[in-house]
Write a protein that holds these residues in place. Structure first.
Motif, PDB file in Angstrom:
ATOM      1  N   SER A  42     -36.644  72.284  39.765  1.00 35.24           N
ATOM      2  CA  SER A  42     -36.293  73.102  41.060  1.00 35.24           C
ATOM      3  C   SER A  42     -34.868  73.444  40.932  1.00 35.24           C
ATOM      4  O   SER A  42     -34.036  72.719  40.349  1.00 35.24           O
ATOM      5  N   GLN A  43     -34.664  74.503  41.742  1.00 34.66           N
ATOM      6  CA  GLN A  43     -33.112  74.801  42.021  1.00 34.66           C
ATOM      7  C   GLN A  43     -32.391  73.684  42.603  1.00 34.66           C
ATOM      8  O   GLN A  43     -31.177  73.380  41.950  1.00 34.66           O
ATOM      9  N   GLU A  44     -32.869  73.145  43.373  1.00 31.28           N
ATOM     10  CA  GLU A  44     -32.249  71.784  44.129  1.00 31.28           C
ATOM     11  C   GLU A  44     -31.860  70.724  43.007  1.00 31.28           C
ATOM     12  O   GLU A  44     -30.836  70.123  43.163  1.00 31.28           O
ATOM     13  N   GLU A  45     -32.958  70.626  42.139  1.00 33.96           N
ATOM     14  CA  GLU A  45     -32.759  69.544  41.031  1.00 33.96           C
ATOM     15  C   GLU A  45     -31.323  70.000  40.215  1.00 33.96           C
ATOM     16  O   GLU A  45     -30.591  69.162  39.859  1.00 33.96           O
ATOM     17  N   ILE A  46     -31.641  71.147  39.923  1.00 33.70           N
ATOM     18  CA  ILE A  46     -30.573  71.541  38.876  1.00 33.70           C
ATOM     19  C   ILE A  46     -28.909  71.707  39.569  1.00 33.70           C
ATOM     20  O   ILE A  46     -28.153  71.315  39.026  1.00 33.70           O
ATOM     21  N   ASP A  47     -29.034  72.023  40.915  1.00 32.67           N
ATOM     22  CA  ASP A  47     -27.790  71.950  41.561  1.00 32.67           C
ATOM     23  C   ASP A  47     -27.243  70.641  41.838  1.00 32.67           C
ATOM     24  O   ASP A  47     -26.291  70.368  41.662  1.00 32.67           O
ATOM     25  N   LYS A  48     -28.146  69.680  41.964  1.00 29.98           N
ATOM     26  CA  LYS A  48     -27.925  68.149  42.236  1.00 29.98           C
ATOM     27  C   LYS A  48     -27.307  67.716  40.737  1.00 29.98           C
ATOM     28  O   LYS A  48     -26.448  66.807  40.685  1.00 29.98           O
ATOM     29  N   CYS A  49     -28.041  68.194  39.671  1.00 30.82           N
ATOM     30  CA  CYS A  49     -27.401  67.890  38.379  1.00 30.82           C
ATOM     31  C   CYS A  49     -26.175  68.223  38.007  1.00 30.82           C
ATOM     32  O   CYS A  49     -25.211  67.528  37.733  1.00 30.82           O
ATOM     33  N   ARG A  50     -25.969  69.614  38.500  1.00 38.11           N
ATOM     34  CA  ARG A  50     -24.363  70.343  38.450  1.00 38.11           C
ATOM     35  C   ARG A  50     -23.423  69.587  38.973  1.00 38.11           C
ATOM     36  O   ARG A  50     -22.473  69.145  38.563  1.00 38.11           O
ATOM     37  N   SER A  51     -23.866  69.094  40.247  1.00 35.02           N
ATOM     38  CA  SER A  51     -22.910  68.433  41.069  1.00 35.02           C
ATOM     39  C   SER A  51     -22.597  66.797  40.713  1.00 35.02           C
ATOM     40  O   SER A  51     -21.237  66.489  40.546  1.00 35.02           O
ATOM     41  N   LEU A  52     -23.522  66.297  39.864  1.00 32.81           N
ATOM     42  CA  LEU A  52     -23.115  65.057  39.303  1.00 32.81           C
ATOM     43  C   LEU A  52     -22.174  65.099  38.244  1.00 32.81           C
ATOM     44  O   LEU A  52     -21.353  64.465  38.039  1.00 32.81           O
ATOM     45  N   LEU A  53     -22.561  66.160  37.200  1.00 31.37           N
ATOM     46  CA  LEU A  53     -21.729  66.503  36.573  1.00 31.37           C
ATOM     47  C   LEU A  53     -20.404  66.677  36.493  1.00 31.37           C
ATOM     48  O   LEU A  53     -19.633  66.652  35.740  1.00 31.37           O
ATOM     49  N   SER A  54     -20.334  67.327  37.719  1.00 30.46           N
ATOM     50  CA  SER A  54     -18.860  68.115  37.872  1.00 30.46           C
ATOM     51  C   SER A  54     -17.859  67.061  38.038  1.00 30.46           C
ATOM     52  O   SER A  54     -16.737  67.287  37.980  1.00 30.46           O
ATOM     53  N   MET A  55     -18.276  65.806  38.462  1.00 31.49           N
ATOM     54  CA  MET A  55     -17.301  64.691  38.614  1.00 31.49           C
ATOM     55  C   MET A  55     -16.558  64.259  37.089  1.00 31.49           C
ATOM     56  O   MET A  55     -15.557  63.732  36.932  1.00 31.49           O
ATOM     57  N   ASP A  56     -17.188  64.742  35.704  1.00 34.14           N
ATOM     58  CA  ASP A  56     -16.852  64.363  34.640  1.00 34.14           C
ATOM     59  C   ASP A  56     -16.688  65.473  33.695  1.00 34.14           C
ATOM     60  O   ASP A  56     -15.897  65.315  32.532  1.00 34.14           O
ATOM     61  N   PHE A  57     -17.330  66.674  34.175  1.00 32.00           N
ATOM     62  CA  PHE A  57     -17.010  68.193  33.087  1.00 32.00           C
ATOM     63  C   PHE A  57     -16.457  69.076  33.794  1.00 32.00           C
ATOM     64  O   PHE A  57     -16.728  68.988  35.140  1.00 32.00           O
ATOM     65  N   ASN A  58     -15.902  70.107  33.037  1.00 31.04           N
ATOM     66  CA  ASN A  58     -15.344  71.285  33.481  1.00 31.04           C
ATOM     67  C   ASN A  58     -16.626  72.091  33.414  1.00 31.04           C
ATOM     68  O   ASN A  58     -17.381  71.974  32.704  1.00 31.04           O
ATOM     69  N   SER A  59     -16.515  73.267  34.290  1.00 28.55           N
ATOM     70  CA  SER A  59     -17.509  74.394  34.510  1.00 28.55           C
ATOM     71  C   SER A  59     -17.649  75.089  33.098  1.00 28.55           C
ATOM     72  O   SER A  59     -18.982  75.545  32.743  1.00 28.55           O
ATOM     73  N   ASN A  60     -16.808  75.150  32.090  1.00 30.49           N
ATOM     74  CA  ASN A  60     -17.021  75.757  30.887  1.00 30.49           C
ATOM     75  C   ASN A  60     -17.556  74.868  29.639  1.00 30.49           C
ATOM     76  O   ASN A  60     -17.535  75.171  28.463  1.00 30.49           O
ATOM     77  N   ASP A  61     -17.406  73.402  29.998  1.00 28.92           N
ATOM     78  CA  ASP A  61     -18.058  72.423  29.059  1.00 28.92           C
ATOM     79  C   ASP A  61     -19.753  72.624  28.844  1.00 28.92           C
ATOM     80  O   ASP A  61     -20.298  73.203  29.610  1.00 28.92           O
TER      81      ASP A  61
END
Length: 391
Positions: free
Chosen positions: A344-363
């Protein structure tokens, strides 16, 4: 079991099975001990069978009226009552099957490396005239057990000690035996970093840097507080010989380490395969993984929550055979699984939020196709884990 019993009934007695026309009476309990110990003390690595209700010439006579029958619990209790050295009580199971309108009982004697099995005190069961002596070792060789008045030859006993310490196995199997001895593996940091088997330092595992350009996050890391991974190689050595190489990853902010699981797929040759991550429980790599998860020293073991979350997204199959069976069964349900596991979009957003602590948006790890793929892969792994529980 029925297919197996038919094969046994058609085969002459050997190191794996023996026929008895009837159960052992109270007067024959010493013979029962001898026969079970003989089948435990075999140099091979397979279960053995005492088949009650069948004559030596394979005629089915049945035990339906045999008053000396024992079930699994009673036979186990009897064995536990014996003064067995080192408390290595054989594991047995009694199963009943009907063959040619007769009931037969099969005593399944489980394979073990805790051999040789023998008594550390003399024992004469009630109503028996025969004593089993302390240190007396019975073995099964071909279709013959050691006589109840004798003990096995040094040559046969030596084979059992080799089995106990895994010295009769190919080197990869020997490694698996050593890896089960968790308390004697030590983490070290000197000029090299790795794990040493204290009892036999010829067994040693070294960590080396991995310089490949790999993704820094995979689906099985999504349950951790920090998802970014660091990659290394683990080299399994015996003396100067390389036995195996595995990739390992450092997870959750370098708080624990795990072997990288394998990548599988439902319908791998299709345009849209459903991928999942898995281990095979009887493999060498999973023996290493279990060591990592159980060690008390070094940067390997996760806490309870980390371990739980890790294996929410990694399938553990009993064997390659089970994995192939499951993949075949699920290939007929691929469309349904795909619908169930599309994130779901909620799952994808949650994944993006988790990864944002370690990655930049263009990674590349943060790109939408990669986020969707990881979420779906985690969902497929979870689907298969649930499916295995229904089997």
């Amino acid at each position: 079991m029925n297919d197996n019993i038919n094969d046994l009934l058609a085969t002459s007695e050997d190191e794996y099975h023996d026929f008895k026309e009837q159960w052992y009476s109270l007067n024959d309990r010493a013979e029962l001990i001898k026969d079970i110990f003989s089948f435990v003390n075999t140099a091979h690595h397979k279960d053995c069978y005492l088949i009650m209700g069948v004559s030596d010439n394979h005629k089915i006579v049945g035990i339906e009226n045999d008053e000396n029958r024992l079930n699994t619990q009673k036979l186990t209790n009897f064995l536990h009552s014996l003064p067995i050295a080192n408390s290595h009580t054989p594991k047995v199971k009694v199963k009943s099957v009907t063959v040619e309108d007769h009931l037969i009982d099969i005593i399944i004697i489980k394979d073990t490396i805790d051999v040789p099995v023998y008594l550390d005190e003399d024992k004469r069961p009630k109503r028996c005239n025969t004593t089993i002596h302390a240190g007396q070792i019975f073995v099964r060789e071909n279709d013959t057990n050691t006589s109840i008045k004798e003990s096995a030859s040094d040559y046969l006993v030596e084979r059992l000690w080799k089995k106990r310490f895994g010295l009769d196995l190919p080197i990869q199997q020997q490694y698996k035996v050593k890896l089960q001895d968790i308390g004697n593996w030590k983490y070290f940091e000197t000029d090299k970093i790795g794990f040493l088997y204290d009892i036999d330092p010829d067994y040693c595992m070294f960590l080396e840097d991995d310089n490949e350009n790999r993704y820094k996050v995979e689906s099985y890391a999504l349950g951790q507080f920090r998802a970014r991974m660091g990659w290394q190689k683990l080299i399994l050595k015996y003396k100067d010989r390389t036995i195996a190489e595995f990739l390992v990853v450092i997870l959750d902010g370098a708080r624990f380490m795990t072997l990288t699981p394998n990548l599988g797929a439902i319908e791998p040759l299709s345009d849209t395969p459903l991928t999942f991550q898995y281990f095979i429980a009887d493999s060498l790599e999973f023996s290493v993984e279990k060591l990592f998860l159980s060690m008390k020293q070094g940067p390997t073991a996760p806490d309870g929550l980390q371990k739980f979350n890790l294996f929410q997204r990694i399938v553990i199959f009993d064997s390659s055979r089970q994995m192939n069976q499951v993949k075949k069964e699920l290939s007929n349900k691929k469309e349904y699984i795909e619908n169930q596991c599309t994130p779901s979009q909620e799952e994808i957003d949650k994944c993006r939020s988790l990864l944002s602590m370690d990655f930049n948006s263009n990674d590349r790890e943060m790109q939408q196709p990669n986020l969707m793929h990881m979420c779906q892969e985690a969902n497929v792994s979870q689907f298969i884990i649930r499916y295995l529980k229904t089997m």
